[in-house]
Motif scaffolding. Structure first.
Motif, mmCIF file in Angstrom:
data_model
loop_
_atom_site.group_PDB
_atom_site.id
_atom_site.type_symbol
_atom_site.label_atom_id
_atom_site.label_comp_id
_atom_site.label_asym_id
_atom_site.label_seq_id
_atom_site.Cartn_x
_atom_site.Cartn_y
_atom_site.Cartn_z
ATOM 1 N N PRO A 69 0.819 -1.225 0.000
ATOM 2 C CA PRO A 69 0.000 0.000 0.000
ATOM 3 C C PRO A 69 0.849 1.270 0.000
ATOM 4 C CG PRO A 69 -0.423 -1.346 1.969
ATOM 5 C CD PRO A 69 0.490 -2.133 1.104
ATOM 6 N N GLU A 72 1.900 1.708 -3.617
ATOM 7 C CA GLU A 72 0.766 2.133 -4.449
ATOM 8 C C GLU A 72 0.410 3.589 -4.206
ATOM 9 O OE1 GLU A 72 -2.829 -0.362 -4.584
ATOM 10 O OE2 GLU A 72 -1.511 -2.011 -3.994
ATOM 11 N N THR A 73 0.418 4.005 -2.940
ATOM 12 C CA THR A 73 0.071 5.383 -2.597
ATOM 13 C C THR A 73 1.070 6.351 -3.217
ATOM 14 O OG1 THR A 73 -0.996 4.720 -0.557
ATOM 15 C CG2 THR A 73 -0.208 6.995 -0.669
ATOM 16 N N ALA A 76 0.688 6.705 -7.056
ATOM 17 C CA ALA A 76 -0.510 7.379 -7.568
ATOM 18 C C ALA A 76 -0.545 8.863 -7.218
ATOM 19 C CB ALA A 76 -1.755 6.685 -7.023
ATOM 20 N N ARG A 90 0.641 5.368 13.530
ATOM 21 C CA ARG A 90 0.494 5.453 12.082
ATOM 22 C C ARG A 90 1.733 6.070 11.434
ATOM 23 N NH1 ARG A 90 -3.226 2.456 12.611
ATOM 24 N NH2 ARG A 90 -5.411 2.781 12.037
ATOM 25 N N ALA A 98 -4.362 15.893 0.811
ATOM 26 C CA ALA A 98 -4.458 14.437 0.954
ATOM 27 C C ALA A 98 -3.648 13.937 2.143
ATOM 28 C CB ALA A 98 -3.982 13.749 -0.319
ATOM 29 N N ARG A 99 -4.190 12.963 2.838
ATOM 30 C CA ARG A 99 -3.522 12.355 3.987
ATOM 31 C C ARG A 99 -3.764 10.854 3.927
ATOM 32 N NH1 ARG A 99 -4.945 10.451 9.125
ATOM 33 N NH2 ARG A 99 -3.480 10.995 10.790
ATOM 34 N N PHE A 100 -2.690 10.068 3.983
ATOM 35 C CA PHE A 100 -2.791 8.609 3.958
ATOM 36 C C PHE A 100 -2.093 8.085 5.202
ATOM 37 C CE2 PHE A 100 -2.618 10.345 -0.278
ATOM 38 C CZ PHE A 100 -3.724 9.777 -0.899
ATOM 39 N N ALA A 101 -2.773 7.211 5.957
ATOM 40 C CA ALA A 101 -2.219 6.737 7.222
ATOM 41 C C ALA A 101 -2.084 5.224 7.200
ATOM 42 C CB ALA A 101 -3.122 7.169 8.369
ATOM 43 N N LEU A 102 -0.843 4.751 7.315
ATOM 44 C CA LEU A 102 -0.587 3.308 7.317
ATOM 45 C C LEU A 102 -0.278 2.848 8.727
ATOM 46 C CD1 LEU A 102 1.653 3.373 4.172
ATOM 47 C CD2 LEU A 102 -0.365 1.930 4.401
ATOM 48 N N PRO A 103 -0.804 1.685 9.143
ATOM 49 C CA PRO A 103 -0.537 1.203 10.496
ATOM 50 C C PRO A 103 0.938 0.809 10.664
ATOM 51 C CG PRO A 103 -1.665 -0.475 9.211
ATOM 52 C CD PRO A 103 -1.645 0.761 8.367
ATOM 53 N N ARG B 261 -6.249 6.591 -5.621
ATOM 54 C CA ARG B 261 -5.328 6.709 -4.480
ATOM 55 C C ARG B 261 -5.968 6.189 -3.196
ATOM 56 N NH1 ARG B 261 -3.763 11.786 -7.186
ATOM 57 N NH2 ARG B 261 -5.418 12.855 -6.047
ATOM 58 N N PRO B 264 -5.976 1.570 -2.000
ATOM 59 C CA PRO B 264 -5.209 0.703 -1.087
ATOM 60 C C PRO B 264 -5.752 0.720 0.348
ATOM 61 C CG PRO B 264 -3.715 2.073 -2.388
ATOM 62 C CD PRO B 264 -5.110 2.562 -2.668
ATOM 63 N N TYR B 265 -6.560 1.704 0.692
ATOM 64 C CA TYR B 265 -7.089 1.826 2.048
ATOM 65 C C TYR B 265 -8.564 1.431 2.097
ATOM 66 C CZ TYR B 265 -2.798 4.448 2.190
ATOM 67 O OH TYR B 265 -1.476 4.790 2.070
ATOM 68 N N GLY B 290 -5.621 -1.900 7.180
ATOM 69 C CA GLY B 290 -4.825 -1.260 6.136
ATOM 70 C C GLY B 290 -4.511 0.207 6.350
ATOM 71 N N GLU B 292 -5.884 4.469 6.819
ATOM 72 C CA GLU B 292 -6.939 5.388 6.402
ATOM 73 C C GLU B 292 -6.414 6.346 5.342
ATOM 74 O OE1 GLU B 292 -5.965 6.192 9.996
ATOM 75 O OE2 GLU B 292 -6.663 4.145 10.338
ATOM 76 N N SER B 293 -7.325 6.861 4.515
ATOM 77 C CA SER B 293 -6.954 7.941 3.605
ATOM 78 C C SER B 293 -8.041 8.992 3.621
ATOM 79 C CB SER B 293 -6.759 7.416 2.183
ATOM 80 O OG SER B 293 -7.998 7.228 1.546
ATOM 81 N N GLU B 294 -7.637 10.235 3.398
ATOM 82 C CA GLU B 294 -8.589 11.346 3.333
ATOM 83 C C GLU B 294 -8.069 12.329 2.313
ATOM 84 O OE1 GLU B 294 -9.438 13.097 7.103
ATOM 85 O OE2 GLU B 294 -10.470 14.815 6.218
ATOM 86 N N GLN B 295 -8.909 12.664 1.320
ATOM 87 C CA GLN B 295 -8.483 13.583 0.278
ATOM 88 C C GLN B 295 -9.595 14.580 -0.001
ATOM 89 O OE1 GLN B 295 -6.456 11.353 -3.154
ATOM 90 N NE2 GLN B 295 -7.496 9.770 -2.034
#
Lengths: 359, 359
Positions: A69, A72-73, A76, A90, A98-103, B261, B264-265, B290, B292-295
């Protein structure tokens, strides 16, 4: 951990990691930020990878997160830069809007990424790529016997030689080598996968211990387990000793194109016959149900030639290392192997051997 | 039969035939040479194809030969022209230095290639391609119920309308129509496969009888069996009647990029939530394992909006017909469907409907 880096650079590094280690331990990648930049490391039971990339590090630290992930993030994202920050449990990837949070994964249960084996010597990156790509095609992809899936690499007075065979064909390539002795049997698919990466580096440093081979180029390195099986050296070398009854020289690409056109007529066994050898090479294929094909390829011929039958795809593999060049084909009596050679090019001398079929 | 023709033209025609009819009767293609040129025809139990191409015919005649090897041979030839001749039991393809011989098949056991159904009317080629590509994505690919794999096509005062649904989403496209009445249910995959071909023609002639639909464009034609099942018209039409509680307008491509994008989440069910609707659209996804994402995507908003959850891939399909344009998204209360529309473009008006998911 807190850093800012080029999205494209991090995307390429994580994509490379995902390609080279498709199944890393726990599916994870270990990111380590220091004053020197960002290290991207992944490990599998028998392999380890480490890439170093520039980054503006605001706070040192490390994070173990799921590799796919993350890759992929980053791939993209269209923002030029990303901010990568550890926030509580995270790893957060931020770009404008945009904000993406991975564990975060538990670092304690991840296997350690081992150090590289001791240095043996170095070889040109492009030359090693050419040699690996020429040789790996002769290794078997899914043989029950692991020796036929390996590339034997050894040093002697001639340089570093790579050799692979699946019993029906064999390829040898020799490149200039600067260093001590090395003698290993490494998995062909691993070397092929790495070739694009190290092929762009001016030089590749090789090292080995009893059960591992390490390759390092620029800031990147890869360690793979060796195949711990005896290689049939003497029998392999015999294959390469040609006493040609005749030779033919022609453009490798012209013969490859003719072989591809002959394939629809090559029957269920996929066989073609090279024949004629009279100022020209005839490429013949026929199948009781599918029809027949006959083509003429211009060639320089010397000596006395008969006709031999081969698997078309083996011939295509044998011609690939000589693409864009003339190749010399040495035919021997009966079912003795046919040898494909050309003068060394870019410091790499390739010999490809294909065993004809009984008709 | 004896003719000379452009290799590229024959290669393209046989490649089209192999793509559109992957399993023709006996694996064969019927070539017919007349003063007018060469006809390439193939038939399957429920489909038939006929392409006419220019050729210099030295002797009339016909030949039934295996389609795939003929297509492969023509594709791989680099000669500009080929000579195609029947010689005894072979169809021989000749180019300088090359001869390929395909066995003739027994014409008597090949099913006849049926005539096209009677003409109903015509439609612009590019408009029909746009409509088919917009609508076919809403049809199911492997549903147990054949109605959900079909495209309903009917004419009324508005023109020719195409409609498909797999129950979870529905797409409608209306194009200008010149002719009488038509009302059929045709296989979506067949129409999609033909779209590239007829999309380049100025107009496509359609015709139907009780169980077949015929399409003809330029010198080419295709006949397919219809799906003989009642279509859920009334229920489908209800889906398209929106009473929006709010609408949002934005660039379709910007939302599509954000959805990719978010994927993956999006967890094992692949869901994303569209929310916020406050001068901007928020795209949210989250999965316990997996991350979180926020856009945020810029949008023009009117009315009162809540948040709804969807399958991300359904939204991506819904946005595709509006690529490169602004799309209007009408959200309704609760689990009532969300409607995607835009003003007609190139004579095609598309409406795409997606049902939100229960969370």
């Amino acid at each position: 951990m807190d850093l800012t880096a080029s999205t494209a650079v991090l995307a390429a590094a994580t994509a490379d990691a995902a390609r080279l280690l498709p199944a890393p331990a726990l599916g994870g990648v270990l990111l380590t930020a220091t004053a020197e930049g960002l290290a991207v490391a992944a490990a599998a039971p028998d392999q380890a990878l480490r890439l170093e990339r520039p980054a503006l590090v605001h706070a040192d630290g490390e994070a173990l997160v799921p590799l796919r992930p993350l890759a992929e993030t980053l791939r993209a994202l269209d923002a030029e830069e990303v901010r990568v920050v550890v926030e509580e449990s995270r790893l957060v990837v931020r770009a404008p809007g945009a904000r993406f949070a991975l564990p975060l994964m538990d670092r304690a249960v991840h296997p350690p990424v081992a150090n590289a084996p001791p240095l043996a010597g170095s070889v040109g990156g492009r030359a090693l790529r050419t040699a690996v790509e020429a040789v790996a095609s002769a290794a078997s992809r899914e043989d029950a016997l692991p020796i036929f899936t390996g590339v034997r690499m050894w040093t002697d007075a001639e340089g570093l030689t790579l050799l692979a065979t699946d019993r029906y064909r064999m390829a040898l390539a020799t490149v200039d080598w600067d260093g001590g002795t090395l003698d290993v049997l490494a998995p062909a698919t691993v070397l092929s996968g790495l070739a694009r990466g190290f092929g762009a580096a001016p030089s590749v440093v090789l090292g080995a211990d009893d059960d591992r081979l390490g390759l390092a180029w620029g800031p990147d390195s890869f360690v793979t387990a060796l195949l711990a099986v005896p290689f049939p050296d003497e029998r392999a070398r015999q294959l390469a000793r040609a006493e040609p009854s005749g030779t033919v020289e022609l453009e490798a690409d012209a013969l490859a194109a003719a072989l591809r056109r002959a394939s629809p007529y090559a029957g269920p066994r996929g066989t073609v016959t090279l024949a004629g050898w009279d100022g020209e090479l005839r490429v013949l294929s026929s199948d009781p149900r599918g029809g027949e094909s006959e083509q003429v390829v211009k060639a320089g011929v010397s000596g006395c030639h008969g006709s031999s039958t081969y698997q078309a795809r083996y011939l295509l593999d044998a011609l690939k290392p000589f693409a864009g060049r003339r190749v010399r084909i040495e035919q021997q009596e009966g079912l003795r192997p046919t040898v494909f050679t050309a003068p060394a090019d870019g410091g790499v001398a390739v010999t490809y051997v294909v065993v004809p079929m009984r008709v």
